[in-house]
Design a protein around this motif. Structure first.
Motif, short mmCIF file in Angstrom:
data_model
loop_
_atom_site.label_atom_id
_atom_site.label_comp_id
_atom_site.label_asym_id
_atom_site.label_seq_id
_atom_site.Cartn_x
_atom_site.Cartn_y
_atom_site.Cartn_z
N THR A 20 0.83 -1.20 0.00
CA THR A 20 0.00 0.00 0.00
C THR A 20 0.87 1.25 0.00
OG1 THR A 20 -1.75 -1.14 1.21
CG2 THR A 20 -1.81 1.26 1.23
N VAL A 21 0.59 2.12 -0.94
CA VAL A 21 1.30 3.39 -1.04
C VAL A 21 0.31 4.51 -0.73
CG1 VAL A 21 2.57 4.96 -2.55
CG2 VAL A 21 2.87 2.49 -2.78
N PHE A 22 0.67 5.37 0.22
CA PHE A 22 -0.13 6.55 0.53
C PHE A 22 0.64 7.80 0.09
CE2 PHE A 22 -2.13 4.07 4.23
CZ PHE A 22 -3.25 3.75 3.48
N SER A 23 0.02 8.59 -0.74
CA SER A 23 0.62 9.87 -1.13
C SER A 23 0.28 10.91 -0.08
CB SER A 23 0.10 10.30 -2.51
OG SER A 23 -1.31 10.32 -2.53
N VAL A 24 1.30 11.64 0.37
CA VAL A 24 1.16 12.61 1.46
C VAL A 24 1.68 13.96 1.00
CG1 VAL A 24 1.77 13.17 3.84
CG2 VAL A 24 1.50 10.77 3.17
N CYS A 25 0.81 14.97 1.01
CA CYS A 25 1.22 16.31 0.66
C CYS A 25 1.65 17.05 1.93
CB CYS A 25 0.06 17.07 0.00
SG CYS A 25 0.54 18.66 -0.71
N TYR A 26 2.76 17.77 1.83
CA TYR A 26 3.25 18.51 2.99
C TYR A 26 3.76 19.87 2.55
CZ TYR A 26 8.10 17.68 1.58
OH TYR A 26 9.29 17.67 0.89
N GLU A 27 3.70 20.83 3.46
CA GLU A 27 4.25 22.14 3.19
C GLU A 27 5.73 22.12 3.56
OE1 GLU A 27 3.19 26.82 4.08
OE2 GLU A 27 2.67 25.32 5.58
N GLY A 28 6.59 22.24 2.57
CA GLY A 28 8.02 22.13 2.82
C GLY A 28 8.67 23.42 3.25
N SER A 29 7.97 24.53 3.09
CA SER A 29 8.55 25.83 3.42
C SER A 29 8.13 26.26 4.82
CB SER A 29 8.09 26.88 2.41
OG SER A 29 8.53 28.17 2.76
N GLY A 30 9.10 26.54 5.68
CA GLY A 30 8.80 27.08 7.00
C GLY A 30 8.35 26.07 8.03
N MET A 31 8.53 24.77 7.78
CA MET A 31 8.09 23.75 8.74
C MET A 31 9.25 23.03 9.43
SD MET A 31 4.81 23.38 9.26
CE MET A 31 4.58 21.65 9.74
N ALA A 32 10.50 23.41 9.10
CA ALA A 32 11.65 22.81 9.79
C ALA A 32 11.63 23.26 11.25
CB ALA A 32 12.94 23.25 9.12
N PRO A 69 2.41 24.27 -1.36
CA PRO A 69 1.94 25.22 -0.35
C PRO A 69 0.76 24.63 0.42
CG PRO A 69 2.30 26.32 -2.45
CD PRO A 69 2.42 24.85 -2.72
N TRP A 70 0.58 25.09 1.66
CA TRP A 70 -0.39 24.49 2.57
C TRP A 70 -1.81 24.50 2.01
CZ3 TRP A 70 -1.45 20.99 5.66
CH2 TRP A 70 -2.44 21.08 6.63
N LEU A 71 -2.26 25.62 1.45
CA LEU A 71 -3.62 25.67 0.92
C LEU A 71 -3.79 24.72 -0.26
CD1 LEU A 71 -4.43 29.50 1.13
CD2 LEU A 71 -5.28 27.67 2.61
N ARG A 72 -2.74 24.56 -1.06
CA ARG A 72 -2.84 23.63 -2.18
C ARG A 72 -2.88 22.19 -1.71
NH1 ARG A 72 1.75 24.23 -6.46
NH2 ARG A 72 0.96 26.38 -6.38
N CYS A 73 -2.12 21.88 -0.66
CA CYS A 73 -2.18 20.53 -0.08
C CYS A 73 -3.61 20.19 0.33
CB CYS A 73 -1.26 20.43 1.13
SG CYS A 73 0.48 20.14 0.75
N GLN A 74 -4.26 21.16 0.98
CA GLN A 74 -5.63 20.93 1.42
C GLN A 74 -6.55 20.64 0.23
OE1 GLN A 74 -7.04 23.76 4.49
NE2 GLN A 74 -4.93 24.46 4.62
N LYS A 75 -6.41 21.44 -0.84
CA LYS A 75 -7.25 21.25 -2.02
C LYS A 75 -6.97 19.90 -2.69
CE LYS A 75 -9.89 24.86 -2.53
NZ LYS A 75 -11.37 24.69 -2.56
N MET A 76 -5.71 19.49 -2.68
CA MET A 76 -5.36 18.22 -3.33
C MET A 76 -5.99 17.04 -2.61
SD MET A 76 -1.36 19.01 -4.31
CE MET A 76 -1.05 17.44 -5.12
N VAL A 77 -6.09 17.13 -1.28
CA VAL A 77 -6.76 16.06 -0.53
C VAL A 77 -8.26 16.09 -0.82
CG1 VAL A 77 -7.27 15.13 1.75
CG2 VAL A 77 -5.01 16.04 1.27
N GLN A 78 -8.84 17.29 -0.80
CA GLN A 78 -10.27 17.42 -1.08
C GLN A 78 -10.65 16.88 -2.46
OE1 GLN A 78 -11.48 21.54 -0.48
NE2 GLN A 78 -10.25 21.69 1.37
N ASN A 79 -9.75 17.06 -3.43
CA ASN A 79 -10.01 16.63 -4.80
C ASN A 79 -9.52 15.21 -5.09
OD1 ASN A 79 -11.12 19.16 -5.32
ND2 ASN A 79 -9.17 20.00 -6.05
N ASN A 80 -9.11 14.48 -4.03
CA ASN A 80 -8.62 13.10 -4.17
C ASN A 80 -7.39 12.99 -5.08
OD1 ASN A 80 -10.61 12.20 -2.49
ND2 ASN A 80 -11.90 11.33 -4.10
#
Length: 259
Positions: A20-32, A69-80
């Motif tokens: 099983t592969v799960f794709s995970v979107c993350y915000e890479g900028s400013g989260m270190a 970016p964070w808002l795009r990650c959210q949209k990508m999950v919403q849109n499957n």
């Protein structure tokens, strides 16, 4: 024949889960230091990556990361377009769009979270900050799309100007912004990186104290319910191991609200 069929079904079930592969979107900028893009574009690095990999390994889950970016990650999950995203704070509105752990019994009481995040105010050393006494002059800024931004807006404290984290810290240091609110460890890490620790201090008071979660889109959860439930459960031990190895003192003043 029936026994062979049952064995084949069990083996197929195990084989399917093992791959099983799960794709995970993350915000890479400013989260270190929690998560940021590594030298290998396909694999980020940071504390949360260590936790997630530890939780996924016993289940033979492979996490496929994608930075946005964070808002795009959210949209990508919403849109499957991806299976999951992090790090998200629960809210009633978000509960309608994403699958959180223990959604039916109460996510905010769940122990299956990534991190208990504190959101203090990073302010100029020349100007102290006390939550109960704060009177806005230039306002407080926060990362776009975070619930702490909504909280500041509700209080009437949000700066009318949008600043990313590094720019916001520089505005605070220059006396052009009352403060900037971001997770405590993240803010401290980036202050050191920017060389601004002699100009900016962090408040003892927190605007918010909330749990971070990895959330899934409803379709992914429905198709992999048992696997995701066990993955969330594995996060408890992975988080405790992280807390033991990277001790992070929690402040006593916890003004909780809604990232």
């Amino acid at each position: 024949m029936k026994i062979c069929t049952v064995l084949l079904l069990l083996l197929w079930s195990w084989f399917s889960q093992a791959n099983t592969v799960f794709s995970v979107c993350y915000e890479g900028s400013g989260m270190a230091p929690f998560i940021s893009a590594g030298s290998d574009d396909s694999q980020p690095e940071g504390f949360l990556v260590e936790m997630l990999n530890a939780a996924a390994a016993p289940l033979a889950i492979r996490l496929q990361y994608q930075q946005a970016p964070w808002l795009r990650c959210q949209k990508m999950v919403q849109n499957n377009q991806v299976n999951a995203t992090l790090a998200m704070i629960w809210s009633p509105e978000r509960a309608l769009q994403y699958r959180f752990p223990d959604q039916q019994s109460g996510t905010e009481q769940s122990q299956r979270y990534l991190w208990r995040a504190e959101y203090p105010v990073f302010h100029s050393k020349d100007k102290g900050f006390t939550l109960a006494q704060y009177q806005p002059k230039f306002g407080i800024s926060a990362p776009l799309g975070y619930i702490v931004e909504d909280w500041l807006q509700h209080q009437g404290w949000l700066s009318p100007y949008k600043f990313k984290q590094d720019e916001g810290f520089k505005m605070v240091a220059g006396g052009k912004l009352d403060g900037y609110s971001v997770e405590r460890m993240i803010g401290s890490y980036h202050l050191q990186r920017l060389g601004l620790t002699d100009k900016i201090d962090v408040s003892d008071d927190n605007l918010l104290v909330k749990n971070w979660h990895i959330v899934f889109n409803p379709d992914s959860y429905a198709q992999n319910t048992q696997l995701i439930e066990q993955f969330w459960f594995n996060l408890i031990a992975a988080r405790k191991n992280l807390e033991a190895n990277y001790p992070y003192p929690q402040t006593t003043s916890q003004h909780t609200s809604q990232q």
